[in-house]
Design a protein around this motif. Sequence first.
Motif, short mmCIF file in Angstrom:
data_model
loop_
_atom_site.label_atom_id
_atom_site.label_comp_id
_atom_site.label_asym_id
_atom_site.label_seq_id
_atom_site.Cartn_x
_atom_site.Cartn_y
_atom_site.Cartn_z
N LEU A 187 0.83 -1.20 0.00
CA LEU A 187 0.00 0.00 0.00
C LEU A 187 0.86 1.25 0.00
O LEU A 187 0.60 2.20 -0.72
CB LEU A 187 -0.93 0.00 1.22
N GLN A 188 1.93 1.18 0.81
CA GLN A 188 2.84 2.33 0.86
C GLN A 188 3.45 2.60 -0.51
O GLN A 188 3.56 3.74 -0.95
CB GLN A 188 3.96 2.06 1.86
N ALA A 189 3.83 1.54 -1.18
CA ALA A 189 4.47 1.68 -2.49
C ALA A 189 3.47 2.24 -3.50
O ALA A 189 3.79 3.12 -4.29
CB ALA A 189 5.02 0.34 -2.94
N ILE A 190 2.25 1.71 -3.46
CA ILE A 190 1.25 2.13 -4.43
C ILE A 190 0.92 3.62 -4.26
O ILE A 190 0.71 4.34 -5.23
CB ILE A 190 -0.04 1.29 -4.28
N LYS A 191 0.94 4.06 -3.00
CA LYS A 191 0.62 5.47 -2.72
C LYS A 191 1.53 6.41 -3.50
O LYS A 191 1.15 7.53 -3.81
CB LYS A 191 0.78 5.75 -1.22
N LYS A 192 2.72 5.96 -3.77
CA LYS A 192 3.66 6.82 -4.50
C LYS A 192 3.32 6.91 -5.98
O LYS A 192 3.99 7.60 -6.74
CB LYS A 192 5.10 6.32 -4.34
N GLY A 193 2.30 6.16 -6.39
CA GLY A 193 1.80 6.29 -7.75
C GLY A 193 2.58 5.53 -8.80
O GLY A 193 2.31 5.65 -9.99
N ASN A 213 7.17 0.18 -12.54
CA ASN A 213 8.50 -0.41 -12.34
C ASN A 213 8.66 -0.90 -10.91
O ASN A 213 8.81 -0.12 -9.98
CB ASN A 213 9.57 0.63 -12.68
N VAL A 214 8.69 -2.23 -10.75
CA VAL A 214 8.80 -2.78 -9.40
C VAL A 214 10.25 -2.86 -8.95
O VAL A 214 10.54 -3.28 -7.85
CB VAL A 214 8.18 -4.18 -9.30
N TYR A 215 11.18 -2.48 -9.83
CA TYR A 215 12.59 -2.57 -9.44
C TYR A 215 13.12 -1.24 -8.89
O TYR A 215 14.30 -1.06 -8.73
CB TYR A 215 13.45 -3.04 -10.62
N THR A 216 12.21 -0.29 -8.64
CA THR A 216 12.65 0.99 -8.10
C THR A 216 12.62 0.95 -6.58
O THR A 216 12.14 0.00 -5.97
CB THR A 216 11.73 2.13 -8.56
N ASP A 217 13.14 2.01 -5.98
CA ASP A 217 13.22 2.10 -4.53
C ASP A 217 11.84 2.05 -3.87
O ASP A 217 11.71 1.58 -2.75
CB ASP A 217 13.93 3.40 -4.10
N ASP A 218 10.82 2.55 -4.61
CA ASP A 218 9.47 2.54 -4.05
C ASP A 218 9.08 1.14 -3.59
O ASP A 218 8.35 0.97 -2.62
CB ASP A 218 8.44 2.99 -5.12
N TYR A 219 9.58 0.15 -4.32
CA TYR A 219 9.16 -1.22 -4.04
C TYR A 219 10.21 -2.03 -3.29
O TYR A 219 10.08 -3.23 -3.13
CB TYR A 219 8.80 -1.93 -5.35
#
Lengths: 270, 133, 134
Positions: A32-38, A42-48
């Motif tokens: 959820l936290q990752a998705i919030k960043k929109g 790309n799942v290989y970024t820092d967001d994920y």
Amino acid sequence: MKMQVDDTMQRNNLVSREELQRQSEELLTALLQAIKKGNFDNVYTDDYAQVNDILSDISVMRARQGFSPRETNRFVLSLKQALCDVLEQEHAGTPEVLYKEILQVNSLLDNLSIIAFETYIKGREDVILRQSDEINEISTPVIRVWEGILALPIIGTLDSSRTQTVMENLLQEIVETGSSIAILDISGVPTVDSMVAQHLIKTVSATRLMGAECIISGIRPEIAQTIVHLGIDLSNIVTKATLASALQVAFARLNLQVRSIDRMAAPLLK
Amino acid sequence: MEKIPILRMGPFLLVTIQVDLYDQLALNLENDLISSISKTGAKGVLIDISALDIVDSFMGRILSNIASMSRLMDAGTVVVGMQPAVAITLVELGLKLHGVYTALTIEKGIALLQQQFTLRTSGQEEDTSSQDE
Amino acid sequence: MSNHTIPIVREQDFILIRSHIQELCAETGMNLINQTKLITAASELVRNILNYAKSGKVMMEIVSINARQGIKLTFTDEGPGIENLQAAMQDGYSTSSGMGLGLPGAKRLVSEFAIQSAPGKGTIVTLIHWKDGH
């Protein structure tokens, strides 16, 4: 949403309900936290990064616990149904938005499932590596038969990695015990082809370089036959049919004698 | 110039190699050892290599050469204390230490030299090599 | 991951090369026997360079494929090169007074071995030794 996901996943009974609950909560929170960043692409970024870490941990753990690939992957893919259901409720009136969002969720979860699968396989490979190391270790014991005499029963096929372990263990033990004679017993080796013979010769040569002597015992008739038919030259090596006769040679080299005690004299020893 | 000390132990010479042997040093050792044998009339040479982590084909050749040369001067050569990893590596490398005898410890090496010496003086020539082919 | 190049000019250079390989071995957790094999192979190649090309260099690095880690050494020289590669890779072949074990011996000690050479063009030897020795 959490409830739905948990329900789907509790079909697995290899881990406890609480454990599963904890894992999915962890994963969901991170997701959820990752998705919030929109970022949906790309799942290989820092967001994920956090999602990936949690996913990897879970996958590796499952590989070790003996889950099947299907079960491991379902853990991730079951999220799909749950998320889609939620989206369907939210966007019931606007099919275009619903379609777009579902597409995004789909591709996101597909990517995550690939990550889970990759780490699952890696976890399995680690297990296999560890096991083959263990088998190597277990299957090559060095026995201290007598002061100065070591015996090494070899069971199973002798390939190059096994030979290396045998040599390592044997030579190390020779140094530690100061033994001058080693007996390699090959009664448990199913066949001796030229490769296996080469490995035996190497082991004997290395033992000699250390300054110890190596006797090969347990030569069965069929092994003697193949050795001669293949034209393998073992004439430089002392070979014996049985471990007992190899021991006899070893005792003789060390000037030791084995005798049966005279029955008349025996009571005196008590 | 660096030198490897050669000690006298009764009728035998003892060399303990404790430093990295680069080529010139190894060649010096060969020379020094052979001239010591001739000076002292030693009947055998013990080379302790327990401190050596690496023996490559060049070092192997030096050891073989020392053995062959001492033999011509009626002295046996025993290499003592080879490390397991070195022994395994030499076998994989395909190196045979011709004419070189081996022993686990210095005591065993001395016993081996003595035994050979007795055999030589009693007129029975022993087999030339302990290494298999 | 560090990669490091050391020139090979004198015999003593080997001592530096060897201690660097030891560091890489410690980093990958390679066991003593595989470490000894790799360093012995390196020693053979350093000698080869000093004997035939007089000087050269070696690049040392850690490589990994999937979960496998290993150490890669690349020896480069601009010496006379090797005329007959096939013969040079055979046991007992030597143009000097050596035992002729240098190249084929080094090949037997490591997991992977490749050599490129032509007369007048120098020689490049690449070897990889995997942590598990296979």
